[in-house]
Design an enzyme around this catalytic site. Structure first.
Site, PDB file in Angstrom:
ATOM      1  N   HIS A 108       3.777   3.549  -8.673  1.00 21.29           N
ATOM      2  CA  HIS A 108       3.717   2.128  -9.039  1.00 21.29           C
ATOM      3  C   HIS A 108       5.034   1.681  -9.665  1.00 21.29           C
ATOM      4  O   HIS A 108       5.486   0.547  -9.424  1.00 21.29           O
ATOM      5  CB  HIS A 108       2.563   1.886 -10.004  1.00 21.29           C
ATOM      6  CG  HIS A 108       1.219   2.179  -9.409  1.00 21.29           C
ATOM      7  ND1 HIS A 108       0.793   1.620  -8.228  1.00 21.29           N
ATOM      8  CD2 HIS A 108       0.203   2.980  -9.843  1.00 21.29           C
ATOM      9  CE1 HIS A 108      -0.436   2.052  -7.953  1.00 21.29           C
ATOM     10  NE2 HIS A 108      -0.808   2.878  -8.916  1.00 21.29           N
TER      11      HIS A 108
ATOM     12  N   ASP B  16       0.828  -1.203   0.000  1.00 19.03           N
ATOM     13  CA  ASP B  16       0.000   0.000   0.000  1.00 19.03           C
ATOM     14  C   ASP B  16       0.864   1.255   0.000  1.00 19.03           C
ATOM     15  O   ASP B  16       1.962   1.259   0.564  1.00 19.03           O
ATOM     16  CB  ASP B  16      -0.904  -0.019   1.243  1.00 19.03           C
ATOM     17  CG  ASP B  16      -2.073   0.940   1.128  1.00 19.03           C
ATOM     18  OD1 ASP B  16      -2.330   1.448   0.011  1.00 19.03           O
ATOM     19  OD2 ASP B  16      -2.726   1.190   2.153  1.00 19.03           O
TER      20      ASP B  16
ATOM     21  N   ILE C   8      -7.550  -5.117   6.616  1.00 24.70           N
ATOM     22  CA  ILE C   8      -7.188  -6.271   5.795  1.00 24.70           C
ATOM     23  C   ILE C   8      -7.588  -6.098   4.328  1.00 24.70           C
ATOM     24  O   ILE C   8      -6.969  -6.665   3.434  1.00 24.70           O
ATOM     25  CB  ILE C   8      -7.812  -7.550   6.386  1.00 24.70           C
ATOM     26  CG1 ILE C   8      -7.266  -7.779   7.800  1.00 24.70           C
ATOM     27  CG2 ILE C   8      -7.527  -8.760   5.510  1.00 24.70           C
ATOM     28  CD1 ILE C   8      -5.752  -7.891   7.871  1.00 24.70           C
TER      29      ILE C   8
ATOM     30  N   LEU D 133      11.154 -20.862  -3.650  1.00 24.36           N
ATOM     31  CA  LEU D 133      10.111 -19.933  -3.216  1.00 24.36           C
ATOM     32  C   LEU D 133       8.951 -19.921  -4.204  1.00 24.36           C
ATOM     33  O   LEU D 133       9.157 -19.857  -5.415  1.00 24.36           O
ATOM     34  CB  LEU D 133      10.696 -18.517  -3.113  1.00 24.36           C
ATOM     35  CG  LEU D 133       9.707 -17.370  -2.890  1.00 24.36           C
ATOM     36  CD1 LEU D 133       9.154 -17.405  -1.474  1.00 24.36           C
ATOM     37  CD2 LEU D 133      10.368 -16.025  -3.179  1.00 24.36           C
TER      38      LEU D 133
END
Length: 261
Positions: free
Chosen positions: A58, A41, A216, A152
């Protein structure tokens, strides 16, 4: 060791800053979360604060994505989920949405080979069919090119909404019960797990949210039942490896009792 690491992360000078491998070694002596999920965020606010267009935030945030993926891989984390674009984000200005839909292509060009070298497997969490064709192609290429990797797992939550994920899982379960593939009495929590986007992966042990918001936002609502939550005021473009280490260190100091005394 924890106190020493905390000093390293928060109180060092350039002259006393430890080597990265030393910090990694110290962290690895404690419990490493199997799955870390991040609500990235603050890109827009980061840009606005600097008098820049939102897309500049961004673009800068993509650099942070690269750094945190490498940090997670270096720590030996099994799964890293990045909340990249929610089902609600379509409401944003058209120019911003179009730019965000181009980012997977850019990430593909710049990072695919490094991810393959690192043995990282890329998966998409979300509704692919609603994405532009070029975004779908990029995500399919990522997944196809890395599907055999065993390190991963990098989950990109793209056009993702947790309530939609749960509803879709329930519909599939109902369909399988009605067609006789399973009995309704067999449906339990593990059944639901198998029908979610994250099937086969551990639930997040740690959820990180940047930029000061403490909520959330429709993210992994089923999976986060026992997740540890970690919030920071730092906007995503300014988040870095050392803050990621700090989140892991704080996680290591918590007592996870899962409802027990």
């Amino acid at each position: 060791m924890i106190q020493t690491l905390k000093q390293w992360l928060t109180g060092y000078t350039e002259d006393t800053k430890p080597k990265d491998e030393d910090r990694l070694h110290a962290l690895k002596k404690g419990p490493i979360p199997r799955h870390v999920a991040v609500i990235m965020d603050g890109n827009g606010r980061w840009a606005k604060k600097r008098g820049l267009p939102r897309i500049a935030g961004h673009r800068e945030g993509m650099k942070t994505v690269r750094e945190i993926v490498r940090a997670a891989d270096d720590l030996g984390i099994q799964s890293l989920t990045l909340y990249s674009f929610s089902t609600e984000n379509w409401k944003r200005p058209k120019e911003e949405v179009e730019y965000l839909m181009k980012l997977p292509e850019e990430f593909l060009k710049t990072d695919l080979e490094d991810l393959k070298r690192r043995n990282v497997r890329v998966k998409m969490l979300g509704q692919e069919e609603d994405l532009p064709p070029h975004t779908q192609r990029a995500m399919r290429t990522f997944q196809e090119e890395t599907k055999e990797n065993t390190g991963l797992t990098l989950n990109l939550a793209l056009n993702y909404g947790s309530r939609t994920e749960i509803v879709m899982a329930l519909k599939r379960i109902i369909e399988d019960v009605e067609t006789g593939k399973m009995d309704k009495d067999e449906v339990d929590e593990q059944t639901v797990d198998r029908y979610l986007y994250t099937a086969g992966q551990p639930d997040p042990d740690l959820i990180i949210r940047t930029s000061g918001e403490i909520r959330i936002s429709n993210f992994m609502l089923w999976q986060l039942a026992y997740s540890e939550l970690w919030f920071t005021e730092v906007a995503w473009p300014d988040f870095n490896r050392e803050l990621f280490y700090q989140a892991i260190m704080d996680y290591q100091q918590r007592s996870r009792r899962y409802g027990a005394v």
